[in-house]
Design an enzyme around this catalytic site. Sequence first.
Site, short mmCIF file in Angstrom:
data_model
loop_
_atom_site.label_atom_id
_atom_site.label_comp_id
_atom_site.label_asym_id
_atom_site.label_seq_id
_atom_site.Cartn_x
_atom_site.Cartn_y
_atom_site.Cartn_z
N ASN A 186 -58.02 117.26 13.87
CA ASN A 186 -56.80 118.03 13.71
C ASN A 186 -56.69 118.45 12.25
O ASN A 186 -56.36 117.64 11.40
CB ASN A 186 -55.60 117.15 14.13
N LYS B 195 -54.64 120.43 10.91
CA LYS B 195 -53.23 120.64 10.52
C LYS B 195 -53.10 121.94 9.71
O LYS B 195 -53.79 122.91 9.98
CB LYS B 195 -52.71 119.43 9.75
N HIS C 27 -47.65 116.26 19.08
CA HIS C 27 -48.02 115.55 17.86
C HIS C 27 -46.75 115.09 17.14
O HIS C 27 -45.74 115.78 17.14
CB HIS C 27 -48.85 116.46 16.95
N SER D 286 -55.15 107.46 10.68
CA SER D 286 -55.95 106.96 9.55
C SER D 286 -57.34 106.48 9.96
O SER D 286 -57.88 105.56 9.35
CB SER D 286 -55.18 105.86 8.80
C1 PEP Z 1 -53.29 113.14 13.16
O1 PEP Z 1 -52.61 113.91 12.52
O2 PEP Z 1 -53.42 113.31 14.38
C2 PEP Z 1 -53.91 112.03 12.46
C3 PEP Z 1 -54.39 111.08 13.18
O3 PEP Z 1 -53.94 112.09 11.10
P1 PEP Z 1 -54.72 111.09 10.11
O4 PEP Z 1 -56.09 110.86 10.69
O5 PEP Z 1 -54.79 111.80 8.81
O6 PEP Z 1 -53.93 109.82 10.05
#
Ligand code: PEP
Length: 315
Positions: free
Chosen positions: A80, A82, A164, A271
Site C-alpha cells: 500500500n 498510500k 483501511h 509495521s
Molecule cells: C498499511 O498502511 O496498511 C500498513 C500496514 O502500513 P505500515 O506497513 O507502514 O505499518
Amino acid sequence: MAMISTYLNPSSQLSGPKSCTAASPPLFSGLRRSSASLSTTQSFFHSVNSHTLRSSSSSNRTSRGIVAMAGSGKFFVGGNWKCNGTKDSIKQLVSDLNSATLEPDVDVVVGPPFVYIDQVKNSLTDRIEIAAQNSWIGKGGAFTGEISAEQLKDIGCKWVILGHSERRHVIGEDDQFIGKKAAYALGQDLGVIACIGELLEEREAGKTFDVYAVPSWDNIVIAYEPVWAIGTGKVASPEQAQEVHVAVRDWLAKNVSPEVASKTRIIYGGSVNAGNSADLAKKEDIDGFLVGGASLKGADFATIINSVTAKKVAA
Ligand code: PEP
C-alpha cells in the site's frame, strides 16, 4: 450477481465476556451484508471472547512443529503505497520490483496513488497486479473527486483496498459507506482487500475484531491491521497476529463455511518489514501481508514477498 455489501472493521474480544448483540450496537463493526437494494444494511454481529479463542481446536495449531498454511489460499502480499511518490521515485520503485526475484507461489499486488496507476500499469511486470486505494460506492457520474470501480477496471486494476484505518479514522469513513463501496467493487469483479483492526484503546479493552456474515467470499482478502501497529514501527508479535487470524478463520468456519475459512486469505498488516516478515510468515494462519512503508523500498518488499519460504521450514 446479487449485490452484497461487505465491510469489515475491528473488534473481537480477547478478554472479558462483553458480548454484543444486535440490540446493543457494537462499539466496532465487522463483516456485514446489506439488502439487495443496498438501501439498508443488515448486519449480523458476532463477538468472540478470549475463552472461545483459547479453547478452540484450531488455536492449537500454534504448537505444531512443522509450519504450513492453515488456509488453502496462495500466500498474498500487498503493498500500500498510500499518498507517497513522484513520477521519478515510482519509476525507480517499479524498476526495482521488475528486477527483483520473487518466489512464484505468492500473489503480489501493489497499490499506487490513483494518479500513478497508469504509469505503474504501463511499466510494471505483469507478475504484480495493481490495486487502487479506494473506490466510489457506485457507478461514476457527478461525484467530484471520486473514482469508480469501472474506471479502475478500465485502467487495469484487479483489486481495491477498502476499509483501511486511515480512511476510517483520518478521513472519517463509516462502515455503511465502506460496505457500499465493497459491494459495488465486488459486483464489478474487483478483488477487495478488506481491512479490519482495532485501535490501541480497543485492544487494551480486550477487543480486536467483530465479524459480520457476508454471503459472497469469492474475491475477498481480509487484512488484519491493528491500528496501533500501522506506521508506528510497533509490529504485532507473531503470536498476537496468529491469535486474531485463528479467531477470524474460526469465525468463518462456523458462520460461513469450512471451505470459505480455508480459502480466504487472512493477511497481516502493521509495521511489517524485511526483518520481521519471516517470523510472522511462519505462523500457520498468516497467509501474507499488507505492507505500507516497507513496500516503498523494492528490495525490502521483495524480501517480504519471499518470506513465504519461511512457511516451508521447520518451526
Ligand atoms: C498499511 O498502511 O496498511 C500498513 C500496514 O502500513 P505500515 O506497513 O507502514 O505499518
